[in-house]
Design an enzyme around this catalytic site. Structure first.
Site, PDB file in Angstrom:
ATOM      1  CB  SER A 153      64.310  35.359  59.499  1.00  0.00           C
ATOM      2  OG  SER A 153      64.613  35.401  58.845  1.00  0.00           O
ATOM      3  CD  GLU A 154      61.065  32.013  56.696  1.00  0.00           C
ATOM      4  OE1 GLU A 154      59.838  31.866  55.785  1.00  0.00           O
ATOM      5  OE2 GLU A 154      60.673  32.760  57.700  1.00  0.00           O
TER       6      GLU A 154
END
Length: 217
Positions: A46-47
């Site tokens: 997840s960025e």
């Protein structure tokens, strides 16, 4: 009978290879979490700064500090790590993420992607999608084949502002699975009960279809 979205997700998970680092975009792609086999060794990225996230268990209490890039509560698998967004985007820019799944307003036969802005409507900004689309080698679009008015979203040329050019490798809709090629979109699979003529009528882009090799999903 599974819904259109359930069929799309069940087909999309077949694009994932064990050992990969996988990024799931906001919206429908985040539900791919629930279709990854528990025994499959992949790390979900997840960025906002998590590697190794997973869905919360049915009876699990959420950690209020653990969210994905869309703001949903998530769990972490053994061996997961957290870090700042600068390191997270460094992973993306150095092509450490193997595959990403995104939604789309439009996608075209050149692999151009438009998924961040509709002129005249509020948009929070292009966000991490621009980085992912440019730097991840395999980008799979999950979207409806047509908009709510029945207009094609799979086009010859995108009309909306682009997220990134020539970045899409696969397109999965409720009607078909398509591979981007230099000659047009090669249809790999078509929905059960749908005929080729109906698919062509619902699509603006040029389709390459070999009916003898066509899969169903």
């Amino acid at each position: 009978m599974p819904s259109d979205q359930e069929r799309m997700l069940a087909r999309a998970v077949r694009e994932v290879v064990p050992g990969q680092i996988v990024n799931l975009g906001i919206g429908l792609p985040t539900r791919l979490f629930h279709y990854l086999p528990p025994e499959m060794e992949v790390l979900v990225h997840s960025e906002n700064g998590v590697l190794g996230c997973q869905p919360l268990g049915a009876n699990s209490e959420p950690d209020l500090e653990m969210i994905d890039s869309g703001g949903a509560y998530i769990g972490m698998r053994p061996g997961a790590s957290v870090f700042d967004s600068a390191l997270s985007f460094a992973m993306i820019r150095r092509r450490r993420v193997d595959i990403t799944f995104m939604g789309a307003f439009e996608v075209d036969q050149q692999g151009n992607l438009a998924n961040w802005k509709i002129p005249g409507k509020f948009s929070p900004g292009i966000g991490g999608a621009m980085e992912l689309a440019q730097k991840v080698d395999t980008l799979v679009v999950l979207c409806s084949h047509n908009d709510k008015h029945g207009n094609p979203k799979i086009l010859k040329q995108c009309r909306l502002p682009l997220t990134a050019p020539r970045c899409v490798t696969r397109i999965i809709t409720e009607k078909a699975v398509m591979r981007v090629t230099d000659s047009g979109l090669e249809v790999l699979d078509i929905a059960e009960g749908l005929d080729v003529a109906t698919l062509r009528a619902a699509t603006e882009a040029d389709l390459i279809i070999d009916e003898e090799r066509l899969g169903r999903f």
